[in-house]
Design a protein around this motif. Structure first.
Motif, PDB file in Angstrom:
ATOM      1  N   SER A  12       0.835  -1.201   0.000  1.00  0.00           N
ATOM      2  CA  SER A  12       0.000   0.000   0.000  1.00  0.00           C
ATOM      3  C   SER A  12       0.870   1.251   0.000  1.00  0.00           C
ATOM      4  O   SER A  12       1.725   1.424   0.867  1.00  0.00           O
ATOM      5  CB  SER A  12      -0.922   0.002   1.225  1.00  0.00           C
ATOM      6  OG  SER A  12      -1.737   1.157   1.221  1.00  0.00           O
ATOM      7  N   GLY A  13       0.615   2.112  -0.980  1.00  0.00           N
ATOM      8  CA  GLY A  13       1.336   3.377  -1.113  1.00  0.00           C
ATOM      9  C   GLY A  13       1.921   3.535  -2.498  1.00  0.00           C
ATOM     10  O   GLY A  13       2.853   2.834  -2.870  1.00  0.00           O
ATOM     11  N   TYR A  14       1.353   4.442  -3.302  1.00  0.00           N
ATOM     12  CA  TYR A  14       1.807   4.669  -4.679  1.00  0.00           C
ATOM     13  C   TYR A  14       1.573   6.147  -4.971  1.00  0.00           C
ATOM     14  O   TYR A  14       0.465   6.560  -5.300  1.00  0.00           O
ATOM     15  CB  TYR A  14       1.025   3.784  -5.635  1.00  0.00           C
ATOM     16  CG  TYR A  14       1.605   3.694  -7.041  1.00  0.00           C
ATOM     17  CD1 TYR A  14       2.385   2.606  -7.412  1.00  0.00           C
ATOM     18  CD2 TYR A  14       1.359   4.669  -7.989  1.00  0.00           C
ATOM     19  CE1 TYR A  14       2.903   2.492  -8.685  1.00  0.00           C
ATOM     20  CE2 TYR A  14       1.873   4.568  -9.282  1.00  0.00           C
ATOM     21  CZ  TYR A  14       2.642   3.470  -9.615  1.00  0.00           C
ATOM     22  OH  TYR A  14       3.160   3.350 -10.893  1.00  0.00           O
ATOM     23  N   ALA A  15       2.635   6.951  -4.822  1.00  0.00           N
ATOM     24  CA  ALA A  15       2.480   8.402  -4.882  1.00  0.00           C
ATOM     25  C   ALA A  15       2.648   8.987  -6.276  1.00  0.00           C
ATOM     26  O   ALA A  15       2.427  10.186  -6.466  1.00  0.00           O
ATOM     27  CB  ALA A  15       3.491   9.062  -3.941  1.00  0.00           C
ATOM     28  N   THR A  16       3.057   8.167  -7.268  1.00  0.00           N
ATOM     29  CA  THR A  16       3.247   8.687  -8.621  1.00  0.00           C
ATOM     30  C   THR A  16       1.954   9.323  -9.132  1.00  0.00           C
ATOM     31  O   THR A  16       0.862   8.848  -8.847  1.00  0.00           O
ATOM     32  CB  THR A  16       3.679   7.545  -9.553  1.00  0.00           C
ATOM     33  OG1 THR A  16       4.810   6.891  -8.990  1.00  0.00           O
ATOM     34  CG2 THR A  16       4.038   8.066 -10.934  1.00  0.00           C
ATOM     35  N   PHE A  17       2.102  10.425  -9.877  1.00  0.00           N
ATOM     36  CA  PHE A  17       0.977  11.190 -10.427  1.00  0.00           C
ATOM     37  C   PHE A  17       0.148  11.849  -9.331  1.00  0.00           C
ATOM     38  O   PHE A  17      -1.041  12.124  -9.519  1.00  0.00           O
ATOM     39  CB  PHE A  17       0.076  10.312 -11.312  1.00  0.00           C
ATOM     40  CG  PHE A  17       0.814   9.591 -12.395  1.00  0.00           C
ATOM     41  CD1 PHE A  17       1.495  10.291 -13.373  1.00  0.00           C
ATOM     42  CD2 PHE A  17       0.859   8.210 -12.424  1.00  0.00           C
ATOM     43  CE1 PHE A  17       2.205   9.620 -14.367  1.00  0.00           C
ATOM     44  CE2 PHE A  17       1.559   7.524 -13.415  1.00  0.00           C
ATOM     45  CZ  PHE A  17       2.235   8.239 -14.377  1.00  0.00           C
ATOM     46  N   GLY A  18       0.757  12.072  -8.159  1.00  0.00           N
ATOM     47  CA  GLY A  18       0.075  12.813  -7.105  1.00  0.00           C
ATOM     48  C   GLY A  18      -0.871  12.022  -6.253  1.00  0.00           C
ATOM     49  O   GLY A  18      -1.653  12.601  -5.475  1.00  0.00           O
ATOM     50  N   HIS A  19      -0.828  10.697  -6.353  1.00  0.00           N
ATOM     51  CA  HIS A  19      -1.730   9.886  -5.541  1.00  0.00           C
ATOM     52  C   HIS A  19      -1.184   9.679  -4.140  1.00  0.00           C
ATOM     53  O   HIS A  19      -0.072  10.111  -3.815  1.00  0.00           O
ATOM     54  CB  HIS A  19      -2.005   8.559  -6.249  1.00  0.00           C
ATOM     55  CG  HIS A  19      -2.693   8.735  -7.562  1.00  0.00           C
ATOM     56  ND1 HIS A  19      -2.246   8.173  -8.738  1.00  0.00           N
ATOM     57  CD2 HIS A  19      -3.780   9.483  -7.904  1.00  0.00           C
ATOM     58  CE1 HIS A  19      -3.037   8.535  -9.734  1.00  0.00           C
ATOM     59  NE2 HIS A  19      -3.967   9.332  -9.257  1.00  0.00           N
ATOM     60  N   MET A  20      -1.945   9.033  -3.280  1.00  0.00           N
ATOM     61  CA  MET A  20      -1.640   8.983  -1.854  1.00  0.00           C
ATOM     62  C   MET A  20      -0.406   8.125  -1.569  1.00  0.00           C
ATOM     63  O   MET A  20      -0.372   6.943  -1.930  1.00  0.00           O
ATOM     64  CB  MET A  20      -2.841   8.433  -1.087  1.00  0.00           C
ATOM     65  CG  MET A  20      -4.076   9.319  -1.150  1.00  0.00           C
ATOM     66  SD  MET A  20      -5.464   8.691  -0.165  1.00  0.00           S
ATOM     67  CE  MET A  20      -5.919   7.218  -1.116  1.00  0.00           C
ATOM     68  N   PRO A  21       0.620   8.695  -0.929  1.00  0.00           N
ATOM     69  CA  PRO A  21       1.826   7.932  -0.623  1.00  0.00           C
ATOM     70  C   PRO A  21       1.590   6.942   0.508  1.00  0.00           C
ATOM     71  O   PRO A  21       0.623   7.055   1.274  1.00  0.00           O
ATOM     72  CB  PRO A  21       2.824   9.010  -0.207  1.00  0.00           C
ATOM     73  CG  PRO A  21       1.967  10.100   0.362  1.00  0.00           C
ATOM     74  CD  PRO A  21       0.709  10.095  -0.457  1.00  0.00           C
TER      75      PRO A  21
END
Length: 434
Positions: free
Chosen positions: A414-423
């Motif tokens: 859990s955690g995928y910050a690419t393209f401004g998504h939730m880290p």
């Protein structure tokens, strides 16, 4: 449990407790999944690629490096798909971030070509290498600020090759072109001979698709490296899937265009096509789908094409003809204004008997009943965690790989910050309660 990270650390964890057994530090980010295979003379090795287009073999028990081989010298090259292992050979897909490099108008766009490289799994020695774009790049035009442009280019291979030893073929689904002229091998499914790497057939499903990040700039000079084709950027991110249905083999290929394609593996002939979403730059079918032979289960993205609450959902198609069996629409009101939250579902799906798992940029992992699409389990990973290694962690958006399911455990990153998504920065393990 073996997991790679963007920092280059590869972890071996105890599957039941999460305790760290060893950590190996690769030279660059490890985004590919990890393959495991027996070593000649005994033992096992783990194989993975990194952000510098090198492949590494590490001892499964100790984490010690056995060999490392660079498979592509282009500065933008990387490995994002898992190396596929068969009978002592590793088949490695090569992708790139040259689309990003081209955002600089001074950059000579573009010269990268996607490739497949076969390595000896015992030594890392190269056995063969095939560029899927068969024509080498040549000088084309000068861009608006006088920088030399090149082409054809592109057709990166983002996901693992699909192996078909019975036909001596492997199949890859390719990315878009980066420059004009647009390569006929971009946005395509390509079959190669496993023993020699010779290209046997190419089926392009979207022609004329050349794109770089320069195309999204509002500054005319910054757009200098945008190809005249200017997208629509609907390449393949997901591996093709070889499946048998009704005694017939089909090769399924899901595209960012929002279309699922079924091809004949012998020839590449299209058997059927089915549209499951509108598609787009971050749209359609992105990172993977799953099939049980009767139905194919597809999670839908359209992350920038539609608003939260409208994007996402899961669709099941009948494998033999592409007819829709059911559609589970995106779940509403999950974001509630949270920054970086979206209901799009670009992540790969995972299938076990009776259950199809789908993840979402809203941080939820959901299990759908395969007969109806009904949600039978839903967990919001966006929360604080006290981890087994004693550190604070937090969940975020789910994207990229689907969950891994084995022996009653479900593992979710859990955690995928690419393209401004939730880290986020947590690996979660779920078990079956009595």
């Amino acid at each position: 449990v073996l997991v790679g990270t963007r920092t280059g650390l590869v972890y071996s964890l105890d599957a039941l407790s999460g305790c760290v057994l060893w950590v190996h530090e690769a030279p660059s980010a490890v985004r590919s999944a990890i393959s495991v295979g027996a070593i000649q003379g005994g033992g096992f090795a783990v194989y993975f690629g990194d952000g510098l287009a090198s492949v590494h073999a590490v001892d499964l028990v100790t984490g010690e490096l056995r060999w490392s081989t660079n498979v592509e010298t282009h500065l933008a090259a990387q490995i994002t798909g898992a190396p596929a292992l068969h009978e002592g050979r590793l088949y490695v897909p090569v992708s790139s971030l040259e689309e990003v490099s081209a955002a600089d108008p001074r950059y000579e766009c573009c010269t990268f070509r996607g490739s497949v490289v076969a390595l000896d799994a015992a030594t890392g020695d190269e056995l063969w290498k095939t560029f899927v774009v068969r024509e080498a790049p040549h000088r084309t035009r000068l861009n608006a600020i006088g920088t030399q442009n090149w082409g054809p280019s592109g057709a990166g291979i983002w996901s693992a090759p699909t192996l078909d030893p019975a036909r001596n073929l492997l199949y890859v689904a390719t990315g878009d072109a980066y420059s004009d002229p647009v390569a006929s091998e971009s946005d395509a499914v390509v079959a190669l001979a496993m023993d020699t790497g010779a290209i046997r057939w190419v089926t392009q499903t979207t022609a004329g698709d050349a794109f770089t990040l320069a195309c999204v700039s509002a500054n005319p000079l910054a757009r200098a490296n945008c190809p005249e084709s200017n997208g629509p950027d609907v390449d393949y991110g997901a591996s093709a899937v070889l499946v048998t249905t009704g005694g017939e083999d089909l090769l399924l290929a899901g595209q960012k265009s929002g279309v699922m394609h079924a091809l004949r593996p012998e020839t590449g002939e299209l058997v059927w096509e089915a549209r499951v979403s509108d598609g787009g730059m971050l749209g359609g079918i992105e990172w993977g789908f799953a099939t049980d032979g009767d139905q194919v289960y597809v999670s839908l993205s359209d992350a920038i094409e539609k608003a939260p609450g409208q994007a996402g959902g899961v669709t099941a198609l009948r494998v033999r003809d592409g007819e829709q069996v059911w559609h589970a629409p995106p779940v509403q009101d999950t974001c509630a204004g949270r920054e970086g939250c979206h209901t799009a579902q670009p992540g790969a799906m995972t299938l076990i008997p009776g259950v199809a798992f789908a993840s979402s940029l809203d941080g939820h992992i959901r299990a759908h009943a395969t007969d109806s699409g009904r949600i039978i389990w839903d967990f919001d990973t966006v929360r604080e965690y006290r981890t087994v290694n004693g550190l604070e962690a937090r969940g975020g958006s789910l994207n990229g790989p689907g969950p891994t399911v084995v022996e009653g455990m479900v593992y979710v990153v859990s955690g995928y910050a690419t393209f401004g998504h939730m880290p986020g920065n947590v690996l979660l393990a779920f078990g079956v309660e009595d």
